[in-house]
Design a protein around this motif. Sequence first.
Motif, PDB file in Angstrom:
ATOM      1  N   ASP A  55       0.830  -1.205   0.000  1.00  0.00           N
ATOM      2  CA  ASP A  55       0.000   0.000   0.000  1.00  0.00           C
ATOM      3  C   ASP A  55       0.860   1.249   0.000  1.00  0.00           C
ATOM      4  OD1 ASP A  55      -2.192  -1.622   0.063  1.00  0.00           O
ATOM      5  OD2 ASP A  55      -2.348  -1.608   2.274  1.00  0.00           O
ATOM      6  N   GLU A  56       1.951   1.232   0.766  1.00  0.00           N
ATOM      7  CA  GLU A  56       2.841   2.386   0.783  1.00  0.00           C
ATOM      8  C   GLU A  56       3.481   2.619  -0.588  1.00  0.00           C
ATOM      9  OE1 GLU A  56       3.526   4.566   3.084  1.00  0.00           O
ATOM     10  OE2 GLU A  56       2.078   3.717   4.497  1.00  0.00           O
ATOM     11  N   ARG A  59       0.896   4.087  -2.951  1.00  0.00           N
ATOM     12  CA  ARG A  59       0.580   5.475  -2.599  1.00  0.00           C
ATOM     13  C   ARG A  59       1.704   6.426  -2.990  1.00  0.00           C
ATOM     14  NH1 ARG A  59       1.626   8.505   1.805  1.00  0.00           N
ATOM     15  NH2 ARG A  59       2.561   6.730   2.873  1.00  0.00           N
ATOM     16  N   ARG A  62       1.920   7.034  -6.732  1.00  0.00           N
ATOM     17  CA  ARG A  62       0.915   7.997  -7.196  1.00  0.00           C
ATOM     18  C   ARG A  62       1.278   9.430  -6.875  1.00  0.00           C
ATOM     19  NH1 ARG A  62      -4.668   4.857  -5.406  1.00  0.00           N
ATOM     20  NH2 ARG A  62      -4.496   3.154  -6.968  1.00  0.00           N
ATOM     21  N   SER A  64       1.996  10.780  -3.670  1.00  0.00           N
ATOM     22  CA  SER A  64       1.428  11.336  -2.445  1.00  0.00           C
ATOM     23  C   SER A  64       2.481  11.833  -1.494  1.00  0.00           C
ATOM     24  CB  SER A  64       0.560  10.281  -1.738  1.00  0.00           C
ATOM     25  OG  SER A  64       1.338   9.138  -1.427  1.00  0.00           O
TER      26      SER A  64
END
Length: 382
Positions: A55-56, A59, A62, A64
């Motif tokens: 998930d990191e 993210r 993308r 973030s």
Amino acid sequence: MRKLTGRFQRPPILAANTPKGPWGGSGDDPDGGPRNPWAVPPGGRKAPGKSTALDEFIRKARGSGGGGPGEGSGGFGGLPGAPGGRTLWAIGAAILIVIWLLYTSIHPIGPQQRGVVTYFGRYTGILEPGIQITAPAPIASVRVLDVQKIRTENFPEGSGENLVLTSDQNIIDLTYSVRWDIANPRDYAFRLAQPQETVRAAAESAMRAVIADTSLDQALGSGRTGIEQRVQELTQSILNEYRAGVRIQGVAIKQAAPPQQIVDDFNKVTVAQQRAVADVNQARSYAQQVVARAQGEAAQFDKVYEQYRLAPEVTRRRMYYETMEAVLAKSDKTIVETPGVVPYLPLSKGQARPLPPEITATAPATPPAASAQAGSEQGGGQ
């Protein structure tokens, strides 16, 4: 049993007590029976746990950012975290740059090839066969040329007519080819903007200039070899003036014929010309025979004259005998030898040939009896 704390703490799933069945059956269920796996647990839904390394990574990819403290600094179970989005783009760009440098700096040159090197568009040298290294593009640029390939230009291209005017004002349909290769890579790369079109124009100009000084008979007959040699030399001279870096390997005339519209008339003219040539050759042969015979007779007369000067009487008598022999050999004759010898006279043979009319008319008619009496008197008197 030692209790693990901090990042070495046991995951919650491993901290559960003795499970009963596939759907639980732990102390939370007062009845102790199996629990519906789709039902809400008695204590409500648990709060979401800590995000995983995947998930990191998603993210950060993308864009973030790095997040707060503790986010992005470590992965699951204390493993190193994934790099940020900017780092990934930097790594990809670096890989592309390395590939571009290797692709534009290393040049494999074949045995039949040469490489023309330019730095910022300025000529700097020629690369020989082998693995050669130059500065990367756009600093350096290499143009690889095949210097051993034989290129062929056909005239005309495809099907069609190529009408050319001869020196005796005749038109012929001429089909030929020109073979050429690269002699100087530098001149070929920089002197000609369109090398193939330049070679074609020079070859066609040279062929028309040579045919304009050639007669029809030479163009259609035995003069082709000379025409090909002259066209090759003239084309090479034109390209050398241009400093084209091109070498003409050869010119080959494939077909030389009259135009299709006048083939029949041309054939008639050709037949008449051949007949005239045959008549002239025959007349020359007869003249040579007459001259040779006359020269032989003159040489023979000179030899006879030399003998005549040495012995005039003998030579004169010999010439008389030879002349009479030649004359009398074609006529009937009777030879009478010395007096007192009665020769044999073939009277039947002599009577077979009648006397001429004028002799028969003037001769006196003598009876046979009178002739016999006169003969006996002459014999008695003697």
